[in-house]
Design a protein around this motif. Sequence first.
Motif, PDB file in Angstrom:
ATOM      1  N   ALA A  39     -36.821 -13.600  18.315  1.00  0.00           N
ATOM      2  CA  ALA A  39     -37.744 -13.529  16.947  1.00  0.00           C
ATOM      3  C   ALA A  39     -39.122 -13.496  17.560  1.00  0.00           C
ATOM      4  O   ALA A  39     -39.514 -14.400  18.681  1.00  0.00           O
ATOM      5  N   GLU A  40     -40.056 -12.787  17.111  1.00  0.00           N
ATOM      6  CA  GLU A  40     -41.476 -12.968  17.392  1.00  0.00           C
ATOM      7  C   GLU A  40     -41.882 -14.132  16.567  1.00  0.00           C
ATOM      8  O   GLU A  40     -41.707 -13.948  15.390  1.00  0.00           O
ATOM      9  N   GLU A  41     -42.908 -14.684  17.342  1.00  0.00           N
ATOM     10  CA  GLU A  41     -43.781 -15.664  16.381  1.00  0.00           C
ATOM     11  C   GLU A  41     -44.985 -15.450  16.680  1.00  0.00           C
ATOM     12  O   GLU A  41     -45.594 -15.367  17.909  1.00  0.00           O
ATOM     13  N   ARG A  42     -46.058 -15.703  15.631  1.00  0.00           N
ATOM     14  CA  ARG A  42     -47.526 -15.372  15.785  1.00  0.00           C
ATOM     15  C   ARG A  42     -47.881 -16.932  16.528  1.00  0.00           C
ATOM     16  O   ARG A  42     -47.616 -17.867  15.896  1.00  0.00           O
ATOM     17  N   ALA A  43     -48.867 -16.780  17.289  1.00  0.00           N
ATOM     18  CA  ALA A  43     -49.380 -17.921  18.001  1.00  0.00           C
ATOM     19  C   ALA A  43     -51.006 -17.802  17.526  1.00  0.00           C
ATOM     20  O   ALA A  43     -51.473 -16.638  17.451  1.00  0.00           O
ATOM     21  N   LYS A  44     -51.473 -18.911  17.348  1.00  0.00           N
ATOM     22  CA  LYS A  44     -52.917 -18.927  17.204  1.00  0.00           C
ATOM     23  C   LYS A  44     -53.807 -18.467  18.189  1.00  0.00           C
ATOM     24  O   LYS A  44     -53.795 -19.113  19.300  1.00  0.00           O
ATOM     25  N   GLY A  45     -54.316 -17.465  18.084  1.00  0.00           N
ATOM     26  CA  GLY A  45     -55.632 -16.839  18.992  1.00  0.00           C
ATOM     27  C   GLY A  45     -54.741 -16.540  20.433  1.00  0.00           C
ATOM     28  O   GLY A  45     -55.640 -16.008  21.003  1.00  0.00           O
TER      29      GLY A  45
END
Length: 99
Positions: A39-45
């Motif tokens: 699964a893809e997760e959004r990382a800050k920056g």
Amino acid sequence: MPSRARVLLALLPALLLALALVPLARACQGLTASGCNCAEERAKGSGSRRRVSCTGRELTEPPGASALPNKTSSLNLSNNRIRVLRNGSFAGLYSLEKL
């Protein structure tokens, strides 16, 4: 009957979503043989990272680093039959933070 432009505009969101998922599918494609989920997760920056779960698959060794996406940040290997982790098992996975 709707014009071609209207039909294309109606299909545009679905097409954009499909195109956005292509890199994820390509990055996770080697995992399907071992039964792992990706699964893809959004990382800050720092863009996106991958979370890989291979729980309860009766694995005796972890998936090869070449089968894991480069941006794997989390790898769950719980409830398997892995007894030994060899040096270099996760070589090249520079984003791996959680095992």
